[in-house]
Design a protein around this motif. Structure first.
Motif, PDB file in Angstrom:
ATOM      1  N   LEU A 178       2.722   9.454 -12.939  1.00 24.85           N
ATOM      2  CA  LEU A 178       3.310   8.305 -13.612  1.00 24.85           C
ATOM      3  C   LEU A 178       2.212   7.384 -14.146  1.00 24.85           C
ATOM      4  CD1 LEU A 178       5.990   6.730 -14.140  1.00 24.85           C
ATOM      5  CD2 LEU A 178       5.447   5.459 -12.076  1.00 24.85           C
ATOM      6  N   THR A 179       1.192   7.180 -13.334  1.00 20.12           N
ATOM      7  CA  THR A 179       0.094   6.296 -13.717  1.00 20.12           C
ATOM      8  C   THR A 179      -0.598   6.804 -14.988  1.00 20.12           C
ATOM      9  OG1 THR A 179      -0.205   5.813 -11.377  1.00 20.12           O
ATOM     10  CG2 THR A 179      -1.989   5.161 -12.852  1.00 20.12           C
ATOM     11  N   ALA A 180      -0.737   8.124 -15.068  1.00 21.63           N
ATOM     12  CA  ALA A 180      -1.404   8.717 -16.233  1.00 21.63           C
ATOM     13  C   ALA A 180      -0.696   8.316 -17.532  1.00 21.63           C
ATOM     14  CB  ALA A 180      -1.447  10.234 -16.091  1.00 21.63           C
ATOM     15  N   LYS A 181       0.624   8.193 -17.468  1.00 22.09           N
ATOM     16  CA  LYS A 181       1.387   7.877 -18.680  1.00 22.09           C
ATOM     17  C   LYS A 181       1.105   6.478 -19.215  1.00 22.09           C
ATOM     18  CE  LYS A 181       5.194  10.885 -17.562  1.00 22.09           C
ATOM     19  NZ  LYS A 181       6.540  10.979 -17.028  1.00 22.09           N
ATOM     20  N   ILE A 182       0.704   5.594 -18.331  1.00 21.35           N
ATOM     21  CA  ILE A 182       0.473   4.226 -18.802  1.00 21.35           C
ATOM     22  C   ILE A 182      -0.993   3.823 -18.650  1.00 21.35           C
ATOM     23  CG2 ILE A 182       2.834   3.380 -18.455  1.00 21.35           C
ATOM     24  CD1 ILE A 182       1.827   2.210 -15.774  1.00 21.35           C
ATOM     25  N   ALA A 183      -1.842   4.843 -18.468  1.00 21.74           N
ATOM     26  CA  ALA A 183      -3.260   4.569 -18.200  1.00 21.74           C
ATOM     27  C   ALA A 183      -3.881   3.713 -19.296  1.00 21.74           C
ATOM     28  CB  ALA A 183      -4.018   5.882 -18.045  1.00 21.74           C
ATOM     29  N   ALA A 184      -3.448   3.925 -20.534  1.00 22.89           N
ATOM     30  CA  ALA A 184      -4.049   3.206 -21.655  1.00 22.89           C
ATOM     31  C   ALA A 184      -3.831   1.693 -21.570  1.00 22.89           C
ATOM     32  CB  ALA A 184      -3.488   3.739 -22.963  1.00 22.89           C
ATOM     33  N   LEU A 185      -2.808   1.298 -20.820  1.00 28.31           N
ATOM     34  CA  LEU A 185      -2.523  -0.137 -20.715  1.00 28.31           C
ATOM     35  C   LEU A 185      -3.330  -0.812 -19.605  1.00 28.31           C
ATOM     36  CD1 LEU A 185       1.375   0.043 -20.978  1.00 28.31           C
ATOM     37  CD2 LEU A 185      -0.252  -0.471 -22.811  1.00 28.31           C
ATOM     38  N   MET A 186      -3.999   0.000 -18.810  1.00 26.85           N
ATOM     39  CA  MET A 186      -4.650  -0.554 -17.612  1.00 26.85           C
ATOM     40  C   MET A 186      -6.124  -0.812 -17.829  1.00 26.85           C
ATOM     41  SD  MET A 186      -2.761   0.818 -14.423  1.00 26.85           S
ATOM     42  CE  MET A 186      -1.668   2.193 -14.527  1.00 26.85           C
ATOM     43  N   GLU A 187      -6.639  -1.710 -17.010  1.00 32.69           N
ATOM     44  CA  GLU A 187      -8.065  -1.997 -17.022  1.00 32.69           C
ATOM     45  C   GLU A 187      -8.625  -1.684 -15.654  1.00 32.69           C
ATOM     46  OE1 GLU A 187      -8.093  -6.139 -17.770  1.00 32.69           O
ATOM     47  OE2 GLU A 187      -7.042  -5.922 -19.706  1.00 32.69           O
ATOM     48  N   GLU A 188      -9.906  -1.340 -15.613  1.00 34.22           N
ATOM     49  CA  GLU A 188     -10.563  -1.135 -14.329  1.00 34.22           C
ATOM     50  C   GLU A 188     -11.278  -2.444 -13.997  1.00 34.22           C
ATOM     51  OE1 GLU A 188     -10.224   1.932 -12.752  1.00 34.22           O
ATOM     52  OE2 GLU A 188     -11.201   0.965 -11.040  1.00 34.22           O
ATOM     53  N   ARG A 189     -11.000  -3.026 -12.856  1.00 32.82           N
ATOM     54  CA  ARG A 189     -11.570  -4.331 -12.508  1.00 32.82           C
ATOM     55  C   ARG A 189     -11.894  -4.407 -11.024  1.00 32.82           C
ATOM     56  NH1 ARG A 189      -7.291  -8.767 -13.994  1.00 32.82           N
ATOM     57  NH2 ARG A 189      -6.819  -8.042 -16.096  1.00 32.82           N
ATOM     58  N   ASP A 190     -12.856  -5.244 -10.685  1.00 30.92           N
ATOM     59  CA  ASP A 190     -13.026  -5.588  -9.269  1.00 30.92           C
ATOM     60  C   ASP A 190     -11.983  -6.640  -8.946  1.00 30.92           C
ATOM     61  OD1 ASP A 190     -15.128  -3.943  -8.865  1.00 30.92           O
ATOM     62  OD2 ASP A 190     -16.651  -5.479  -9.310  1.00 30.92           O
ATOM     63  N   VAL A 191     -11.238  -6.427  -7.904  1.00 31.98           N
ATOM     64  CA  VAL A 191     -10.204  -7.419  -7.615  1.00 31.98           C
ATOM     65  C   VAL A 191     -10.299  -7.878  -6.173  1.00 31.98           C
ATOM     66  CG1 VAL A 191      -8.595  -6.468  -9.300  1.00 31.98           C
ATOM     67  CG2 VAL A 191      -8.489  -5.706  -6.932  1.00 31.98           C
ATOM     68  N   THR A 192      -9.832  -9.078  -5.922  1.00 34.97           N
ATOM     69  CA  THR A 192      -9.675  -9.549  -4.554  1.00 34.97           C
ATOM     70  C   THR A 192      -8.176  -9.583  -4.290  1.00 34.97           C
ATOM     71  OG1 THR A 192     -11.377 -11.093  -5.212  1.00 34.97           O
ATOM     72  CG2 THR A 192     -10.502 -11.306  -2.951  1.00 34.97           C
ATOM     73  N   LEU A 193      -7.763  -8.805  -3.305  1.00 31.93           N
ATOM     74  CA  LEU A 193      -6.331  -8.812  -2.985  1.00 31.93           C
ATOM     75  C   LEU A 193      -5.994 -10.110  -2.268  1.00 31.93           C
ATOM     76  CD1 LEU A 193      -5.801  -5.113  -1.861  1.00 31.93           C
ATOM     77  CD2 LEU A 193      -5.307  -6.156  -4.077  1.00 31.93           C
ATOM     78  N   PRO A 194      -4.783 -10.581  -2.425  1.00 26.32           N
ATOM     79  CA  PRO A 194      -4.409 -11.853  -1.794  1.00 26.32           C
ATOM     80  C   PRO A 194      -4.464 -11.767  -0.269  1.00 26.32           C
ATOM     81  CG  PRO A 194      -2.684 -11.060  -3.297  1.00 26.32           C
ATOM     82  CD  PRO A 194      -3.687  -9.980  -3.185  1.00 26.32           C
ATOM     83  N   GLN A 195      -4.547 -12.925   0.367  1.00 27.27           N
ATOM     84  CA  GLN A 195      -4.432 -13.012   1.824  1.00 27.27           C
ATOM     85  C   GLN A 195      -2.957 -12.932   2.194  1.00 27.27           C
ATOM     86  OE1 GLN A 195      -6.411 -13.653   4.641  1.00 27.27           O
ATOM     87  NE2 GLN A 195      -8.028 -12.830   3.319  1.00 27.27           N
ATOM     88  N   ALA A 196      -2.645 -12.134   3.193  1.00 22.80           N
ATOM     89  CA  ALA A 196      -1.246 -12.057   3.610  1.00 22.80           C
ATOM     90  C   ALA A 196      -0.881 -13.303   4.408  1.00 22.80           C
ATOM     91  CB  ALA A 196      -1.024 -10.818   4.454  1.00 22.80           C
ATOM     92  N   GLU A 197       0.171 -13.975   3.990  1.00 27.90           N
ATOM     93  CA  GLU A 197       0.671 -15.088   4.797  1.00 27.90           C
ATOM     94  C   GLU A 197       1.523 -14.526   5.922  1.00 27.90           C
ATOM     95  OE1 GLU A 197       2.665 -17.890   2.278  1.00 27.90           O
ATOM     96  OE2 GLU A 197       0.891 -18.084   0.980  1.00 27.90           O
ATOM     97  N   PRO A 198       1.457 -15.168   7.099  1.00 27.75           N
ATOM     98  CA  PRO A 198       2.223 -14.603   8.219  1.00 27.75           C
ATOM     99  C   PRO A 198       3.731 -14.734   8.007  1.00 27.75           C
ATOM    100  CG  PRO A 198       1.242 -16.702   8.846  1.00 27.75           C
ATOM    101  CD  PRO A 198       0.727 -16.389   7.477  1.00 27.75           C
ATOM    102  N   GLN A 199       4.458 -13.848   8.662  1.00 30.66           N
ATOM    103  CA  GLN A 199       5.921 -13.915   8.614  1.00 30.66           C
ATOM    104  C   GLN A 199       6.353 -14.851   9.732  1.00 30.66           C
ATOM    105  OE1 GLN A 199       8.270 -10.069   9.127  1.00 30.66           O
ATOM    106  NE2 GLN A 199       8.401 -10.391   6.919  1.00 30.66           N
ATOM    107  N   SER A 200       7.136 -15.864   9.376  1.00 31.33           N
ATOM    108  CA  SER A 200       7.442 -16.874  10.395  1.00 31.33           C
ATOM    109  C   SER A 200       8.517 -16.404  11.380  1.00 31.33           C
ATOM    110  CB  SER A 200       7.876 -18.173   9.725  1.00 31.33           C
ATOM    111  OG  SER A 200       8.956 -17.924   8.853  1.00 31.33           O
ATOM    112  N   ARG A 201       9.434 -15.563  10.914  1.00 27.41           N
ATOM    113  CA  ARG A 201      10.503 -15.090  11.799  1.00 27.41           C
ATOM    114  C   ARG A 201      10.034 -13.899  12.603  1.00 27.41           C
ATOM    115  NH1 ARG A 201      15.601 -17.559  12.090  1.00 27.41           N
ATOM    116  NH2 ARG A 201      16.132 -18.455  10.082  1.00 27.41           N
ATOM    117  N   LYS A 202       9.947 -14.081  13.908  1.00 28.17           N
ATOM    118  CA  LYS A 202       9.534 -12.968  14.762  1.00 28.17           C
ATOM    119  C   LYS A 202      10.760 -12.368  15.442  1.00 28.17           C
ATOM    120  CE  LYS A 202       5.108 -14.002  14.249  1.00 28.17           C
ATOM    121  NZ  LYS A 202       4.656 -13.549  12.923  1.00 28.17           N
ATOM    122  N   VAL A 203      10.839 -11.074  15.410  1.00 27.54           N
ATOM    123  CA  VAL A 203      11.932 -10.399  16.098  1.00 27.54           C
ATOM    124  C   VAL A 203      11.315  -9.278  16.919  1.00 27.54           C
ATOM    125  CG1 VAL A 203      13.930  -8.894  15.765  1.00 27.54           C
ATOM    126  CG2 VAL A 203      13.684 -10.940  14.364  1.00 27.54           C
TER     127      VAL A 203
END
Ligand code: SF4
Ligand code: SF4
Ligand code: FES
Lengths: 285, 336
Positions: free
Chosen positions: B178-203
């Motif tokens: 699937l990715t190959a089909k839209i490869a032309a629209l993508m850029e290669e970049r160094d990225v910083t993924l977001p920090q995960a915020e904790p889930q407040s509801r614990k079960v």
């Protein structure tokens, strides 16, 4: 309890989609009582599918609706359904005539443990239309007569008219070797010379010993309740007592969700349970 | 890492939609859900929404589904099966909770004896593009139900970056294709993924299923169910509620049989011809719903039938809250 590793049985159906019915024609209709009729149905190439005693099938009056019924007997070329008039669909079924096209799909459910009962004496206790599912097992025992010991059938209904399968009951079955048929009706009637009273009381009076015997019972919930109590009093263990459960059903294949009692689906894991299995289920039956 | 810029998203969806049905979280007529992408200017993407009002279950179990058509004339009846359109389907932007619910649906429809043909036809060529969930909502508790919200098992995993572009990771060969089909629209970049915020509801579900097995007749169900009015909203919005009804629609001599979503909260659900109903009272229906989710499905398939998406918690008009139900169950003291 049941193990849940069902083999896929779709392949045996002769139909690829288990929710789509096969068309059959009504070959014969027998009036059993004023509100029960037996329908004999046959497919284009004979019997639409093979069933085991106690299994279910979905019968559709295609333009109106479909409902789950126990197959009350199969012969080489047809299936039989004894159907009581209780609602919209069954009202419509009671109006049809020979030649009508219906849909059937199945078979569904586990059926009676015909193998495990081999070599045993059999006690069948039925009430009203509850004789329909039992009849498939009773006739199976007759067909394989040498595999089963003594056969006793205790059958009760409200009145003489409400007794189903009268010809078999009064003429055929009593002729089968080593078979006893006991019938009872709730209230005395002029022409009736037989027993008067409820099934559970009659059962206690006949009192077949639990020794080497399996009891199978089907009927209205209130009758089942007292029959189970009577059998317990007579010394039957929970493993020796078999019954069937009824729930509303739509799919028949354990998907639509509604026929559950606890984590068991009556359409798939039932409708047949022994009392030991029933006692492990939540008391919703 | 590959990045799909936000301003290329519509184009990417259009390319995917060339040879697949693509389901995307959108607002349509003020209702959010996973609807089929057709690049309609009125379709408003709702990828940030936690969670869409309607779950993506309609991709594999449409709300109504024709099964077969029939024609009658006098005593004769002819039926024609309705075939589900086979072919590729894509869910874009599904979150871990809904993805886990899809696993539940797979168990229910594809295992234990019978395969459901309609489900199978929709499911077999389904590509999953999941979105990592860094900012859970106030009613979310998927972690307690065992979901991995940052790294759910999918064909492609996307991460929303700070500037709203999508970091894009193909995880399976299906995802690569699937990715190959839209490869032309993508850029290669160094990225910083977001920090995960904790889930407040614990079960914590430890022991809950086993305890419920001892509680069928416990009086706590009277209390818990008293607020419920059996409206069925919770079952309609739930991504893992799958029960269905089969009905007939009929006009003169032709019609069709179809199936449609049903709810265990309704009295008719278990009402038998002749009137007997094993779950006649709301307590019985309420109890069955929660036991199905937290005990029965576990016993049969080895998983909870709740994935912590929080929809029912937010949308129940009477404040019934499955998290509180779980807590109440844990508080109950059982006699030894
Ligand atoms: S949404 Fe709330 S009130 Fe409605 S059926 Fe579900 S629990 Fe009951
Ligand atoms: S029960 Fe409620 S929280 Fe759990 S999956 Fe269903 S809608 Fe989501
Ligand atoms: S009838 Fe659908 S699950 Fe049993």
């Amino acid at each position: 309890m049941h193990d849940h590793n069902h083999e896929c049985s779709c392949k045996d159906h002769g139909q690829t989609n288990p929710l789509v019915p096969t068309m059959v024609k009504v070959q014969k209709i027998v009036d059993e009582t004023s509100d029960v009729k037996t329908f004999y149905v046959v497919g284009e190439n004979g019997i639409p599918f093979k069933v085991m005693p106690g299994q279910l099938a979905m019968v559709s009056h295609v333009a109106i609706g479909e409902g789950m019924f126990s197959v009350s007997w199969q012969d080489d070329d047809h299936l039989q359904f004894a159907i009581k008039r209780v609602g919209l669909l069954t009202d419509a079924l009671h109006e049809i005539e020979v030649g009508q096209t219906l849909g059937v799909r199945g078979p569904y459910g586990n059926g009676f443990p015909v193998e495990e009962c081999k070599g045993k004496d059999m006690l069948f206790i039925g009430g009203g239309i509850g004789l329909a599912p039992l009849r498939s097992f009773i006739k199976y025992c007759f067909k394989h007569r040498e595999d089963y010991g003594k056969i006793q059938i205790i059958y009760g209904a409200r009145s003489y008219d409400d007794l189903c399968f009268k010809r078999e009951l009064f003429e055929e079955w009593p002729q089968v070797p080593n078979c006893e048929v006991y019938t009872t009706i709730d209230n005395a009637e002029d022409q009736w010379a037989g027993n008067v009273g409820f099934c559970p009381a009659y059962l206690e009076e006949i009192n077949p010993s639990p020794q080497g015997r399996i009891a199978v019972t089907c009927g209205p919930p209130i009758m089942i309740k007292f029959v189970l109590q009577a059998l317990e009093k007579m010394g039957y263990t929970d493993e020796q007592v078999i019954t069937t459960l009824e729930m509303r059903m739509k799919c028949g294949i354990g998907k639509c969700g509604r026929c559950n009692i606890g984590s068991e689906y009556i359409c798939l894991d039932g409708p047949v349970f022994n009392l030991a299995q029933l006692k492990k289920l939540p008391p919703e039956w | 890492m590959k990045v799909l810029p936000l301003d290329k998203l519509r184009e990417a969806l259009n390319i995917m939609a060339n040879d697949a049905e693509v389901y995307v979280p959108m607002l349509r007529d003020d209702i959010s859900g996973y609807f089929q992408w057709a690049d309609n200017p009125a379709d408003e993407l709702a990828l940030d929404l936690l969670n869409t009002y309607l779950s993506p279950k309609n991709v594999v179990i449409p709300q109504t589904e024709p099964m077969y058509k029939f024609k009658t004339s006098k005593q004769d009846v002819e039926i024609t099966e309705v075939q589900v359109r086979e072919g590729a389907r894509i869910i874009f932007g599904i979150k871990a909770c809904d993805l886990k619910a899809l696993e539940n649906l797979d168990m229910a429809f594809l295992t234990m004896g019978f395969e459901d043909e309609y489900y199978k036809a929709r499911r077999q060529d389904l590509t999953i593009i999941a979105q990592a969930c860094y900012k859970p909502g106030p009613a979310c508790f998927c972690e307690g139900m065992g979901a991995d919200r940052i790294n759910p098992a999918a064909d492609v995993l996307i991460h929303e970056l700070e500037n709203q572009d999508y970091a894009w990771e193909a995880k399976t060969s299906r995802g690569e294709e699937l990715t190959a089909k839209i490869a032309a629209l993508m850029e290669e970049r160094d990225v910083t993924l977001p920090q995960a915020e904790p889930q407040s509801r614990k079960v914590d579900m430890t022991g809950v299923s086993e305890k419920l097995a001892e509680m069928f007749e416990h009086p706590v169900w009277d209390d818990l169910s008293s607020r419920c009015m059996n409206c069925g909203i919770c079952t309609y919005v739930c991504p893992s509620c799958y029960c269905f009804d089969i009905q007939v629609s009929n006009r003169g001599e032709a019609g069709n049989r179809f199936r449609c979503w049903d709810s265990c909260m309704y009295r008719e659900y278990t009402m038998m011809a002749g009137g007997h109903n094993p779950r006649d009272y709301k307590k019985e229906r309420y109890r069955n719903r929660f036991l199905h989710k937290l005990q029965f499905f576990n016993e049969r398939y080895g998983a909870n039938l709740c994935t912590g998406c929080g929809r029912c918690v937010i949308l129940c008009p009477n404040g019934v809250n499955i998290i509180e139900v779980i807590e109440k169950v844990k508080e109950v003291k059982l006699d030894a």
